[in-house]
Design a protein around this motif. Sequence first.
Motif, PDB file in Angstrom:
ATOM      1  N   ILE A  53       1.156  -1.267   0.104  1.00  7.34           N
ATOM      2  CA  ILE A  53       0.106  -0.085   0.006  1.00  7.34           C
ATOM      3  C   ILE A  53       0.949   1.360   0.048  1.00  7.34           C
ATOM      4  CG2 ILE A  53      -0.124  -0.021   2.534  1.00  7.34           C
ATOM      5  CD1 ILE A  53      -3.120   0.954   2.208  1.00  7.34           C
ATOM      6  N   CYS A  54       0.540   2.166  -0.834  1.00  7.68           N
ATOM      7  CA  CYS A  54       1.502   3.405  -0.818  1.00  7.68           C
ATOM      8  C   CYS A  54       0.657   4.574   0.238  1.00  7.68           C
ATOM      9  CB  CYS A  54       1.299   3.952  -2.438  1.00  7.68           C
ATOM     10  SG  CYS A  54       2.109   3.007  -3.555  1.00  7.68           S
ATOM     11  N   ILE A  55       1.531   5.160   0.679  1.00 14.66           N
ATOM     12  CA  ILE A  55       0.992   6.280   1.764  1.00 14.66           C
ATOM     13  C   ILE A  55       1.368   7.709   1.091  1.00 14.66           C
ATOM     14  CG2 ILE A  55       1.471   7.426   3.837  1.00 14.66           C
ATOM     15  CD1 ILE A  55       2.318   3.524   3.275  1.00 14.66           C
ATOM     16  N   THR A  56       0.296   8.253   0.775  1.00 17.95           N
ATOM     17  CA  THR A  56       0.177   9.567  -0.085  1.00 17.95           C
ATOM     18  C   THR A  56      -0.277  10.517   0.651  1.00 17.95           C
ATOM     19  OG1 THR A  56      -1.897   9.026  -1.038  1.00 17.95           O
ATOM     20  CG2 THR A  56      -0.010   8.526  -2.303  1.00 17.95           C
ATOM     21  N   LYS A  71       4.597   9.548  -0.295  1.00 22.36           N
ATOM     22  CA  LYS A  71       5.355   9.519   1.074  1.00 22.36           C
ATOM     23  C   LYS A  71       6.050   8.624   1.210  1.00 22.36           C
ATOM     24  CE  LYS A  71       4.377  14.138   1.183  1.00 22.36           C
ATOM     25  NZ  LYS A  71       5.304  14.933   0.858  1.00 22.36           N
ATOM     26  N   GLY A  72       5.359   7.465   1.094  1.00 22.56           N
ATOM     27  CA  GLY A  72       6.172   6.023   1.938  1.00 22.56           C
ATOM     28  C   GLY A  72       5.332   4.857   0.888  1.00 22.56           C
ATOM     29  N   ILE A  73       5.876   3.827   1.535  1.00 23.95           N
ATOM     30  CA  ILE A  73       5.094   2.490   1.141  1.00 23.95           C
ATOM     31  C   ILE A  73       5.231   1.612   2.092  1.00 23.95           C
ATOM     32  CG2 ILE A  73       7.269   1.588   0.315  1.00 23.95           C
ATOM     33  CD1 ILE A  73       5.829   0.145  -2.039  1.00 23.95           C
ATOM     34  N   ALA A  74       4.271   0.676   2.351  1.00 17.99           N
ATOM     35  CA  ALA A  74       4.281  -0.440   3.368  1.00 17.99           C
ATOM     36  C   ALA A  74       3.824  -1.826   2.849  1.00 17.99           C
ATOM     37  CB  ALA A  74       3.297  -0.099   4.544  1.00 17.99           C
ATOM     38  N   THR A  75       4.492  -2.751   2.969  1.00 21.45           N
ATOM     39  CA  THR A  75       4.257  -4.044   2.516  1.00 21.45           C
ATOM     40  C   THR A  75       3.458  -5.178   3.508  1.00 21.45           C
ATOM     41  OG1 THR A  75       6.292  -4.946   2.646  1.00 21.45           O
ATOM     42  CG2 THR A  75       6.073  -3.546   0.727  1.00 21.45           C
ATOM     43  N   ILE A  76       3.425  -6.251   2.930  1.00 17.81           N
ATOM     44  CA  ILE A  76       3.026  -7.512   3.838  1.00 17.81           C
ATOM     45  C   ILE A  76       4.169  -7.566   4.939  1.00 17.81           C
ATOM     46  CG2 ILE A  76       2.477  -9.850   4.018  1.00 17.81           C
ATOM     47  CD1 ILE A  76      -0.029  -8.338   3.347  1.00 17.81           C
ATOM     48  N   ARG A  77       5.411  -7.619   4.265  1.00 15.91           N
ATOM     49  CA  ARG A  77       6.468  -7.825   5.149  1.00 15.91           C
ATOM     50  C   ARG A  77       6.778  -6.773   6.182  1.00 15.91           C
ATOM     51  NH1 ARG A  77      12.318  -8.550   2.153  1.00 15.91           N
ATOM     52  NH2 ARG A  77      10.974 -10.205   1.245  1.00 15.91           N
ATOM     53  N   ASP A  78       6.436  -5.537   5.843  1.00 17.74           N
ATOM     54  CA  ASP A  78       6.372  -4.449   7.011  1.00 17.74           C
ATOM     55  C   ASP A  78       5.641  -4.801   7.957  1.00 17.74           C
ATOM     56  OD1 ASP A  78       8.618  -2.823   5.559  1.00 17.74           O
ATOM     57  OD2 ASP A  78       6.977  -2.196   4.329  1.00 17.74           O
ATOM     58  N   LEU A  79       4.329  -5.216   7.683  1.00 18.36           N
ATOM     59  CA  LEU A  79       3.305  -5.288   8.750  1.00 18.36           C
ATOM     60  C   LEU A  79       3.655  -6.687   9.633  1.00 18.36           C
ATOM     61  CD1 LEU A  79       0.092  -4.350   6.828  1.00 18.36           C
ATOM     62  CD2 LEU A  79       1.338  -3.159   8.126  1.00 18.36           C
ATOM     63  N   SER A  80       4.153  -7.646   8.782  1.00 13.93           N
ATOM     64  CA  SER A  80       4.418  -8.782   9.728  1.00 13.93           C
ATOM     65  C   SER A  80       5.603  -8.562  10.678  1.00 13.93           C
ATOM     66  CB  SER A  80       4.673  -9.985   9.036  1.00 13.93           C
ATOM     67  OG  SER A  80       5.796  -9.796   7.984  1.00 13.93           O
ATOM     68  N   GLY A  81       6.621  -7.853   9.896  1.00 11.70           N
ATOM     69  CA  GLY A  81       8.113  -7.831  10.686  1.00 11.70           C
ATOM     70  C   GLY A  81       8.204  -6.699  11.628  1.00 11.70           C
ATOM     71  N   LYS A  82       7.182  -5.729  11.547  1.00 10.36           N
ATOM     72  CA  LYS A  82       7.370  -4.330  12.162  1.00 10.36           C
ATOM     73  C   LYS A  82       6.168  -4.166  13.318  1.00 10.36           C
ATOM     74  CE  LYS A  82       9.891  -1.616   8.656  1.00 10.36           C
ATOM     75  NZ  LYS A  82       9.887  -0.456   7.785  1.00 10.36           N
ATOM     76  N   VAL A  83       5.058  -4.835  12.692  1.00 10.95           N
ATOM     77  CA  VAL A  83       3.980  -4.643  13.612  1.00 10.95           C
ATOM     78  C   VAL A  83       3.624  -5.967  14.459  1.00 10.95           C
ATOM     79  CG1 VAL A  83       1.546  -4.105  13.663  1.00 10.95           C
ATOM     80  CG2 VAL A  83       2.671  -2.965  12.143  1.00 10.95           C
TER      81      VAL A  83
END
Length: 607
Positions: A176-179, A185-197
Amino acid sequence: MPTERDELRRFLMAVHPYDALAPEVLDDLLPAFRPRAMAAGEPVYAYGEELEGLYLIRAGAVEVRDVNGAQISALGPRNSFGERGLTRDGLAVTSARTAADTQLLVLPKADFLRLVETQPAAKKFFDRQRAPRPKRQDLATSRVETLMARTPLTCAPGDTVQQAAQMMAETHVSSICITEGDMLKGIATIRDLSGKVVARALPYDTPVADVMTPDPVSLAPSAIGSDVLHMMMERRIGHVPVCEAGRLVGMVTQTDLTRFQAMTSAELVSEIAHAADAEAMAKVTARIPDLLVQLVAGGNRHEVVTRLITDIADTATRRLLTLAEQKLGPAPVPYLWLACGSQGRQEQTGVSDQDNCLILSDDATEADMAYFAQLAKFVCDGLDRCGYVYCPGDMMATNPRWCQPLRVWRGYFDGWIAKPSPEAQMLASVMFDLRPIGGDERLFEDLQTATLARAARNSIFVAHMVSNALKHTPPLGLLRGFATIRSGEHKNTVDLKHNGVVPVVDLGRVYALQGQLPEANTRARLEAARTAGVLSKTGGQDLLDAYDLIAETRLEHQARQIKTGGRPDNYLAPSVLSDFERSHLRDAFVVVKSLQSALGHGKGALG
């Protein structure tokens, strides 16, 4: 105070291709131009005369006419004419006369030929034969704009990670792109949600901005596939945003690259051939617009693109015939399903309705007709579900008139040829494009051969077919060389189908009739007519080049519309073309008009 030389330089610097010449080259060329002032109504040159050079209109207007005196172009300031004769044998293939007081600039033949030989920009501009296009599509060299998804999933920086995850789950995407507005402004992926959240047990109401990758690397739409591949491999990422001036316009993922490589006409044909029903087939045919974009972007010639797209329609038809027989039982007598129109000619693009009919064995009884009525409805309904909409003119097998035994079809053609009324001309034009799709092809072989021979011998019928072929004319006019549509939804556009491709289709059909040629495809007809001597070699080549340019312009227009999220159509605004493209498209229309005029006067192609 500016001199005449200064004024001439200033004028030429606003005219292509002179604006692309190096300053020193242009300065050396200036003395070669000879000014000529002419009053309204004066002849510039006549057909067959030796041309003194290239003519460039500085002010005024000029009418260009073909060998039969039919006007084929009305030119204004900054337009050139005469180059076609200069690049052939030096003799005029048209005639020209001023339509108003006119100031011409004449570039002598020797200087013109030297310019074309030494300056690539001039050669490209004046050479009507386009450079060969690449024959094979290559992921590494395809532009990113043909690979990317155009509606990437977005959210605001303040949205929570839970909201972002829910949006990704609902749309089945992995990023998902953050705009803010349309700025990335940024991007978040499935990997970000699993690894960071999840791994860090962060609250679900954590702002997505806290876990996103800020200011991610991105590419422009003009980048190529190898740029994406190299970036993904170097940085070990699977998602690349596509931005213009910081504005998010698309997203390319590893899945997109895989899909691009995998999506071929053969893949679609295979899926359709094994589809369980029309619904499953419709999901496959929905990908045809993307295939068209991919094929055009890959540099495939127009006759290749339309053939591949038509193959999909043929397969869908045959699969529906099979499914119909599974539902209704075996056919009581042999039959043949045929396509006409663009499918019959193997010339389908991104905009196609259905035109078809059924020829039945003469053994068919009245009781058998109910079976074929059901079969026709099943297939036509299925084609409509797949995007091949019902024919507005009811030229379909569901119309009892076009679902008849062979003896009735023979009677149809005999009647149209014997009494060529306006309706007969129209119907004969459609039916001369028939091509077998599924069933017993023997039902058509004798019918086609006999009908061509009988029609060619009837001079009155041929004359009516010629007249019918001249009803659609190229859009040549005063406004930048084009006669655009003046009002309505498509105001200020030209219809590349009815005023571009159709005139050539009609010419090809008449040439095939005159030469008794069995081909249905337009380009194949033109090539066969040239080989058979129905068309002269030079006239035939001119028409082939013109047709190629018009047909490819049409496909490129449709591909642009699809890439920008629109529905493809045939209405092109000349204003979207460069001066170079407009000039060559106008030249192509002039060639078609000339061949129409020659046919109308009972002559072959201009040689």
